[in-house]
Design an enzyme around this catalytic site. Structure first.
Site, short mmCIF file in Angstrom:
data_model
loop_
_atom_site.label_atom_id
_atom_site.label_comp_id
_atom_site.label_asym_id
_atom_site.label_seq_id
_atom_site.Cartn_x
_atom_site.Cartn_y
_atom_site.Cartn_z
N LYS A 1 -68.12 47.38 -9.45
CA LYS A 1 -67.28 46.17 -9.61
C LYS A 1 -67.86 45.28 -10.71
O LYS A 1 -69.09 45.13 -10.79
CB LYS A 1 -67.24 45.43 -8.27
CG LYS A 1 -66.32 44.21 -8.24
CD LYS A 1 -66.34 43.58 -6.85
CE LYS A 1 -65.42 42.39 -6.73
NZ LYS A 1 -65.42 41.82 -5.36
N SER B 1 -60.91 41.24 -3.08
CA SER B 1 -61.01 41.14 -4.52
C SER B 1 -61.49 42.43 -5.20
O SER B 1 -61.29 42.57 -6.40
CB SER B 1 -61.98 39.99 -4.87
OG SER B 1 -63.30 40.31 -4.45
N SER C 1 -63.45 41.43 0.96
CA SER C 1 -63.11 42.07 -0.32
C SER C 1 -63.46 43.54 -0.45
O SER C 1 -63.10 44.15 -1.45
CB SER C 1 -63.79 41.32 -1.45
OG SER C 1 -63.04 40.20 -1.76
#
Ligand code: GLN
Length: 482
Positions: free
Chosen positions: A79, A154, A178
């Site tokens: 990420k 997210s 997330s």
């Protein structure tokens, strides 16, 4: 070889048997990921030089008869809030569009020590704030299962790359859901370990008392292997735990007979009936495996959303203060004064959701409101944690939904932040308590959309969580009771 279906075990044994080299695998993964990316926008950037260097290190270790590590040759994505040295770390924000990571996050260094090959950085919501990945300054991610829908957030990109098969596993971050929610929306496994189990060194801070790094993978086994590689004490993060890392794989023997599983009654009222039915069928499958299922209560659940959105915005407003145009970011051109530089850099750089949270957080921390909001929220957080400690006196694991609904359409909730916040109800409680929780695929709706089942256990009881998730996966999830 087909990267989209290889497991970590198949990769490491294929390398050992010389069926393919790590370099061949890395080249194929990079080419596949680059070709697929226009459809989903799941990767923000690729790092071929770094990937090929890591792959060659694996190949030369094998050539010299050395152990190339438990994740040897495994193509992974990270990420874009987790630092990979020499590679951009934008946090999906215009503010950090050109920021290059000056060092490796501990989790990234440990992945590479274990032989993993990082091929690129995954898209996400700006500074990890959001539940749909639509808050990225570089465009939303599309869910590979249905391109008209969000992948969740997210860590939407990290979930999407695993679902589309361009990475075998990935790292995401979870502050209030997330990892679990995008895993549920994309039909993959996502794990939020105990707070402090994985070092946060090199993770861009959103809400430091809630931030976790954790893996996404296509199977429980693969996720456990990745967690085993990145977990453990790190002196660079004082909140990382000293507790030894268990052998998760050894505990996955499919035997969960007699395990006590609690169903929190508060978690089955606010969800759509299709998701509820799938979770109930999953629970029936666990009962057939010999689990003793009973109803439990987590009485402070209704306060979780307000508590989380006070604490996380308070911490975010403080953590994001560092992006001032002096460090990290490019400075706005020709400011008239220092204040003007701050104002224009931050005004132009942050997106709407970050600004909303900075304002909310500043408000709840301001004199006069601090006691009424922030301190009260900390007290409620303690009550939510206590709900879990009480529950774990009676049960070994808790099973619950991850999200009130399956993946929604792009744009559907974008104009209503309150609706977006409410969708986090089932994931933020575990984050506030700092306990391990994960999402494991639990079937699909009539429209073919994946639904995840959440498994939560007490602090540092990842082994129990994995054992239950793996037993469920072995029997094919809810398919076993249809
Ligand atoms: N959806 C939650 C939020 O917007 C959780 C985000 C996260 O876990 N990083 O804050």
């Amino acid at each position: 070889m087909n990267i989209a279906s290889l497991s970590i075990d198949q990769i490491t044994s294929g390398l050992r048997e010389r069926s393919f080299s790590a370099r061949e695998l890395a080249e194929q993964a990079l080419a596949f990921a680059q070709a697929e990316n226009p459809a989903t926008n799941a990767y923000l950037h690729f790092c071929p030089e770094r990937a090929l260097a890591a792959a060659e290190a694996v190949d030369s270790a094998i050539a010299q008869g050395q152990d190339p590590g438990p994740l040897a040759g495994v193509p992974m994505a990270v990420k874009d809030v987790i630092l990979v040295k020499g590679v951009k770390n934008t946090c999906a924000s215009k503010l950090l569009a050109n920021y290059i990571a000056p060092y490796d996050a501990t989790a990234v260094a440990r992945l590479e020590q274990a032989g993993a090959v990082i091929i690129g950085k995954a898209n996400c919501d700006e500074f990890a704030m959001g539940s749909s990945n639509e808050n990225s300054a570089f465009g939303a991610v599309r869910n590979p299962v249905d391109l008209e829908r969000v992948p969740g957030g997210s860590s939407g990109g990290s979930a999407a790359v695993v679902a589309q098969g361009t990475a075998v596993a990935s790292l995401g971050s979870d502050t209030g859901g997330s990892i679990r929610q995008p895993a549920s929306f994309c039909g993959v496994v996502g794990v939020t370990p105990t707070y402090g189990r994985v070092s946060r060194y090199g993770l861009t801070a959103f809400a430091s008392s809630l931030d976790h790094i954790g893996p996404f993978a296509r199977s429980v086994r693969d996720a456990a292997r990745v967690l085993e590689a990145i977990a453990g004490r790190d002196k660079a993060d004082s909140t990382s735990a000293f507790a030894p890392v268990d052998d998760y794989l050894a505990a996955m023997d499919g035997n969960v007979r007699g395990m006590k599983v609690g169903l929190p009654k508060e978690y089955f009222t606010h969800l759509d009936s299709e998701s509820g039915d799938l979770i109930h069928r999953g629970v029936e499958a666990l009962a057939k495996l010999g689990c003793e299922v009973r109803e439990i209560s987590l009485p402070h659940t209704d306060y979780a959303i307000s508590t989380y959105y006070i604490i996380c915005t308070a911490e975010a407003s403080s953590n994001l203060a560092r992006y001032d145009g002096v460090r990290y970011t490019s400075r706005s051109a020709d400011p008239e004064s220092l204040t003007d530089m701050y104002r224009s850099t931050r005004g132009d750089g942050f997106g709407a959701e970050c600004k909303r949270r900075i304002m909310l957080g500043t408000y709840v921390l301001s004199a006069g409101y601090y006691d009424a909001y922030y301190i009260k929220a900390q007290r409620v957080r303690a009550l939510i944690s206590r709900d879990f400690s009480n529950a774990f006196q009676a049960v070994d694991a808790i099973v619950a939904p991850v999200s009130p609904f399956a993946a929604f359409k792009l744009g559907e909730k974008l104009d209503d932040p309150m609706q977006m916040y409410l969708s986090d109800i089932f994931t933020i409680t575990g984050s506030l308590a700092g306990i391990p929780c994960m999402s494991v695929p639990c079937g699909r709706t009539a429209q073919g959309l994946p639904v995840g089942m959440q498994i939560l256990t007490n602090h540092f009881q990842e082994t129990t969580m994995f054992r239950l998730a793996d037993a469920f996966e072995r029997i094919g999830g809810p398919a076993a009771v249809i």
